[in-house]
Design a protein around this motif. Structure first.
Motif, short mmCIF file in Angstrom:
data_model
loop_
_atom_site.label_atom_id
_atom_site.label_comp_id
_atom_site.label_asym_id
_atom_site.label_seq_id
_atom_site.Cartn_x
_atom_site.Cartn_y
_atom_site.Cartn_z
N VAL A 26 0.84 -1.20 0.00
CA VAL A 26 0.00 0.00 0.00
C VAL A 26 0.88 1.25 0.00
CG1 VAL A 26 -1.64 1.34 1.38
CG2 VAL A 26 -2.00 -1.11 1.06
N SER A 27 1.95 1.24 0.78
CA SER A 27 2.88 2.37 0.79
C SER A 27 3.43 2.64 -0.61
CB SER A 27 4.04 2.11 1.76
OG SER A 27 3.58 1.93 3.07
N ALA A 28 3.82 1.56 -1.29
CA ALA A 28 4.35 1.68 -2.65
C ALA A 28 3.29 2.22 -3.60
CB ALA A 28 4.87 0.34 -3.14
N GLY A 29 2.05 1.76 -3.45
CA GLY A 29 0.97 2.25 -4.30
C GLY A 29 0.75 3.73 -4.15
N ILE A 30 0.79 4.21 -2.92
CA ILE A 30 0.62 5.65 -2.67
C ILE A 30 1.76 6.44 -3.31
CG2 ILE A 30 0.69 7.43 -0.87
CD1 ILE A 30 -0.76 5.43 0.95
N ALA A 89 3.71 5.58 -5.82
CA ALA A 89 3.61 5.52 -7.28
C ALA A 89 2.51 6.45 -7.78
CB ALA A 89 3.34 4.09 -7.73
N TRP A 90 1.37 6.45 -7.12
CA TRP A 90 0.25 7.31 -7.51
C TRP A 90 0.63 8.78 -7.44
CZ3 TRP A 90 -2.94 10.32 -4.01
CH2 TRP A 90 -4.05 10.90 -4.64
N LEU A 91 1.30 9.18 -6.36
CA LEU A 91 1.73 10.57 -6.21
C LEU A 91 2.73 10.95 -7.29
CD1 LEU A 91 2.18 10.70 -2.33
CD2 LEU A 91 0.42 11.89 -3.65
N THR A 92 3.67 10.06 -7.59
CA THR A 92 4.71 10.35 -8.57
C THR A 92 4.13 10.48 -9.97
OG1 THR A 92 6.33 9.13 -7.24
CG2 THR A 92 6.91 9.59 -9.51
N PHE A 111 -11.07 -1.54 -1.56
CA PHE A 111 -10.73 -2.96 -1.44
C PHE A 111 -9.75 -3.32 -2.56
CE2 PHE A 111 -14.83 -2.10 0.30
CZ PHE A 111 -15.01 -2.96 1.37
N ILE A 112 -8.61 -3.88 -2.19
CA ILE A 112 -7.57 -4.20 -3.15
C ILE A 112 -7.49 -5.71 -3.35
CG2 ILE A 112 -5.10 -4.10 -3.64
CD1 ILE A 112 -4.92 -1.55 -2.07
N ASP A 113 -7.43 -6.11 -4.62
CA ASP A 113 -7.36 -7.54 -4.89
C ASP A 113 -5.94 -8.06 -4.70
OD1 ASP A 113 -6.04 -6.51 -7.08
OD2 ASP A 113 -7.07 -7.74 -8.56
N HIS A 114 -5.84 -9.37 -4.59
CA HIS A 114 -4.54 -10.02 -4.46
C HIS A 114 -3.93 -10.15 -5.85
CE1 HIS A 114 -1.39 -12.58 -2.97
NE2 HIS A 114 -1.71 -13.54 -3.81
N ASP A 115 -2.98 -9.27 -6.14
CA ASP A 115 -2.36 -9.22 -7.46
C ASP A 115 -0.98 -9.87 -7.37
OD1 ASP A 115 -1.14 -8.59 -9.86
OD2 ASP A 115 -2.01 -6.59 -9.98
N GLN A 116 -0.84 -11.04 -7.95
CA GLN A 116 0.42 -11.77 -7.86
C GLN A 116 1.55 -11.09 -8.63
OE1 GLN A 116 -0.59 -15.75 -9.13
NE2 GLN A 116 -1.26 -16.35 -7.09
N GLY A 117 1.21 -10.19 -9.55
CA GLY A 117 2.24 -9.55 -10.35
C GLY A 117 2.72 -8.22 -9.81
N GLU A 134 -2.01 2.81 -11.64
CA GLU A 134 -3.32 2.44 -12.16
C GLU A 134 -3.95 1.37 -11.30
OE1 GLU A 134 -6.35 0.23 -14.08
OE2 GLU A 134 -4.33 -0.60 -13.75
N TRP A 135 -3.16 0.39 -10.87
CA TRP A 135 -3.65 -0.67 -9.98
C TRP A 135 -4.15 -0.07 -8.68
CZ3 TRP A 135 -0.83 -1.51 -5.38
CH2 TRP A 135 -1.30 -2.56 -4.58
N PHE A 136 -3.39 0.88 -8.12
CA PHE A 136 -3.75 1.49 -6.84
C PHE A 136 -5.04 2.30 -6.96
CE2 PHE A 136 -3.36 5.03 -3.77
CZ PHE A 136 -3.22 4.30 -2.60
N SER A 137 -5.11 3.17 -7.97
CA SER A 137 -6.27 4.06 -8.09
C SER A 137 -7.51 3.32 -8.60
CB SER A 137 -5.94 5.24 -9.00
OG SER A 137 -5.55 4.79 -10.29
N ARG A 138 -7.33 2.20 -9.27
CA ARG A 138 -8.48 1.43 -9.77
C ARG A 138 -9.30 0.86 -8.62
NH1 ARG A 138 -5.93 -2.30 -12.35
NH2 ARG A 138 -6.31 -4.13 -11.05
#
Length: 264
Positions: free
Chosen positions: A28-32, A34-37, A211-217, A232-236
């Motif tokens: 989640v930290s990484a998603g935030i 990436a989204w900000l960047t 709610f975030i899905d379990h994304d193996q990639g 895109e994964w984070f904001s979706r």
């Protein structure tokens, strides 16, 4: 005294804490980040820190930060090594006040010159209470909101959320955002309405981000620094507008949002 060390006009902090270790706080930290960047923040204006930890292995979020130039301190000065708790109780380590002060000093140091600092907590909200320095104690000093990363599911997820947030509210945390992580994609639409309805009834002051899905990639994309796909994964999955409205959005979007508010 410690509260005076944190300027209200300085960087903004977001504290990430989980239901327990392994729920995906670092993802989640990484998603935030990436989204900000992707949406306008120069990497040099962001920072990531894990001031307390049990794990000294390099995480995917650390590799992402190193790859794109975000200031990163993934192993703080408080590491829960073997026997640390026993040594603390026996009086063989610095006391609670000193440990707390060192953590705040380190966070302030990494935040110098930054706009937003993502603080990745250790374990759950109460973890660290045994030494008098829980995640909540640190967040209260920083005057920052929590993002609580909850377990997948319905009953157990809600029960754990109520337990954790009750502790946080009792300690003085006024704003909490909730993300439920690692959910099987096929289960999200079934789980979501039940969790949303009951959390609104039980903890009406909490803000449910999504709610975030379990994304193996996702780990592979983090290691390769594929920012657009991570963002895109984070904001979706999440209502990032709630982060924007709280003043944590990218600079261009915050300006646009403020202009829209003034024009109404």
């Amino acid at each position: 005294m410690l509260l005076e060390m944190v300027s209200q006009d300085g960087p903004r902090y977001i504290y990430i804490v989980g239901a327990a270790s392994g729920v995906g706080k670092s993802t989640v930290s990484a998603g935030i980040l990436a989204w900000l960047t992707v949406n306008g923040y120069p990497p040099g204006r962001l920072a990531y820190i894990k001031p307390m930890t049990q794990c000294v292995e390099k995480q995917s979020v650390t590799r992402l930060c190193e790859r794109i130039g975000i200031t990163c301190r993934d192993i703080g000065n408080l590491v829960y090594r073997k026997r640390f708790t026993k040594d603390f109780i026996d009086g063989l380590t610095p006391g609670s006040r000193e440990l707390h002060s060192r953590i705040i000093d380190e966070i302030i140091d990494v935040a110098d010159g930054k706009d937003i600092v993502v603080v990745d907590g250790v374990g759950g909200p109460a973890d660290g209470s045994v030494i008098g320095v829980s995640n909540v104690d640190v967040a209260v000093t920083l005057r920052c909101p929590f993002i609580f990363v909850g377990k997948p599911g319905i009953g157990a997820a809600i029960d754990n959320t109520v337990l954790c947030l009750s502790f946080m509210q009792n300690k003085g945390i006024q704003k909490t955002w909730i993300i439920y992580n690692n959910i099987a994609e096929a289960d999200i639409e079934e789980i979501k309405p039940y969790v949303m309805r009951r959390i609104a009834e039980l903890i009406p002051d909490a803000i449910l981000l999504g709610f975030i899905d379990h994304d193996q990639g996702i780990d592979d994309r983090l290691q390769k620094g594929k920012l657009p796909r991570i963002a895109e994964w984070f904001s979706r999955h999440l209502n990032t507008k709630l982060l924007l409205d709280a003043g944590y959005g990218p600079p261009c979007e915050r300006q646009s949002s403020n202009s829209s508010s003034l024009s109404r």
